[in-house]
Design a protein around this motif. Sequence first.
Motif, short mmCIF file in Angstrom:
data_model
loop_
_atom_site.label_atom_id
_atom_site.label_comp_id
_atom_site.label_asym_id
_atom_site.label_seq_id
_atom_site.Cartn_x
_atom_site.Cartn_y
_atom_site.Cartn_z
N ILE A 237 0.77 -1.10 -0.05
CA ILE A 237 -0.23 -0.07 0.19
C ILE A 237 0.87 1.38 0.04
O ILE A 237 0.54 2.22 -0.85
N THR A 238 1.90 1.29 0.60
CA THR A 238 2.69 2.36 0.85
C THR A 238 3.56 2.81 -0.58
O THR A 238 3.48 4.02 -1.17
N PRO A 239 4.33 1.87 -0.93
CA PRO A 239 4.84 2.17 -2.25
C PRO A 239 3.93 2.37 -3.54
O PRO A 239 4.07 3.23 -4.49
N LEU A 240 2.63 1.85 -3.40
CA LEU A 240 1.63 1.87 -4.55
C LEU A 240 1.14 3.63 -4.51
O LEU A 240 1.19 4.02 -5.60
N VAL A 241 0.82 3.90 -3.35
CA VAL A 241 0.22 5.31 -3.26
C VAL A 241 1.51 6.32 -3.47
O VAL A 241 1.24 7.47 -4.33
#
Length: 473
Positions: A237-241
Motif C-alpha cells: 500500500i505504501t509504495p503503490l500510493v
Amino acid sequence: MRKFIGVWASSLVTMTGSALTGFALGVWVYLETGSTTMLALSFVLAFLPGILVSPLAGALVDRWSRRTILLTSDAVGICTSLTLALLFSSGHLEPWHIYVTTTIRSVLRALQVPALNSIVILLAPKEQVGRANGLMGVATAVSQTVAPVLGGALMLGIGLDGVLLLDSGSFLVNVVVLFLTRIPAPPSSEAGTTGGGTLRGEIGQGWRVLSAKRGLVALALFYAALDLSVGFVDVLITPLVISFASVSALGVVLTIGGIGLVLGSVTMASWGGPRRRIHGLAGFAVPLGLFLCLGSLRPSVTLVAISAFGFMFCSMIIDGTSRSILQLEVEPDMQGRAFAMFNMVTNTILCTSYFLAGPVADHVFEPLLAEKGALAGSVGGVLGVGPGRGMALLLLLLGVLVLVTAIAGYLQPSLRGLADKVSRPAPEPATAKGSAESEESEKSDGDPRSLDDTDTDADSDVEPEPRAPMTQR
C-alpha cells in the motif's frame, strides 16, 4: 458483561501503549540505521519467534493458570520497556537491543494471544460473544489508528524514553486489573481431560482439536487464503500510493483506512455479526475482494482511500466472526491449544506473504507494466503503465483470489454448517461461588500443574492476534 468491559478497557490502554512503542522503536531503528532491511527485520522478529513456539505456548495456556501467564507477561513487558528506556537515556541503545526485546515480546505474545482469546467465552454470555469480539477489535483498531499520529507527536515531545515509560505504565494498568478481576476457571471437558498428560501429548491434542472437525479445518484454510492477500496489501500500500502521489496523500489513505478499521470493529461490537456466520465470513469476503480490485484500477488517491476504508471495515467483521466460531465450537479448556494452532497456520501464511511481496512486485509485476513491458499494450490499456502499475495488477489478481475464496467458502458444506451451529452451551457467568473457588485455587501456587483447575484469566497487553496494520487478527 461488566467484568468483560473492565478487561476490555484495560486492553485498550495497554494495546495503545504497545502500539506507540512499536511505532517509536521502528522509527528509531530506521533513523539510526537508514536501512529498510533493518526495519523489516524488526517486523519479522515480531512474528517469527511467536510462530515457532505457538504449539508449545498453546499447551501451556491450557495447562497453567491464564491469569498467572498474563501477570508474568506484563511483568516482563515492564522490564523490557524500562530496560530500553534506560539504555536510550544513557546513550547506549543499539538496534540489536531492540531486536532482542522484540523477540522476547514475540514469544510472550504467543502465550498471551490464545490466553486472551480463550477468556472471552468465560466472561461474555453466549449471545454476546460476537459483540465481545467486536469490542476487542475496537481496542485493536483504535490503538493502530492512534499510534502513527500520536506516536510521532510523542517522539518529538517526550522522546523515545518517554514513550517507553508510558508503555510501562500501560502494562501496570493490566497488572492492577489482573489483581482486581476474578474470572472462573473453564469447565473441564472430556476432550480436555483426555488430552492431558505430557506436553508432547497436549501439543498433539491442539492439532487434533482443529482437525477433528472439517469445518474448523475449512475455517483455517479460508482465513489463511485471505491472509495471503492481507500480507501483500500491508507491504504494497505504501509504495503503490507514493508511486503516483505524495507522502501526505499516503497519510490520508492510511488514516481513512484506520477509520474503516475502527468503524468495522464498532459495527461488530454493536451488531455481533450476522445470524448465519457464513455470511460474516464469505459474505464479507466478497466486498473485501471487490474493494481490493477497485483500488487497483486507477492511480487515484480517492479510489485507493475508498478501497482502504472498505477493505479494513470488512476485515474486522471477518476477524470477529472467525474468533466467535472458534470460541463457540471448541471446549474452553482446549481453546489455548486451538487458538495457538490456528494462529500459527494463519500467521505463517501472513509472514510468508511479507517475504514474497517485495521481490514478486519488484521483479515480476512491475516489469510487466513498465513503459515497454510485456503487458503494456494489453493490460496497460486498462490499468495504465509506469511505476506502481505492476503492483496494481498484483493487487487486482489478489482481489480476484479473495473473490474465489469467498465462493469456495459458500460452496463448502462443512464451513456453512459449522458457522450456524453451537455444539455446546456457553459456561455460566461468574458467580460469587465461582469467584470464591477461583480465589481459593489461587492459593495453590506450587507445581504449575496445580493451576490446571484454576484458569483464572484477565487481559493482556497485546492485540487479540499479532498482526500487521490490516487486521491484527
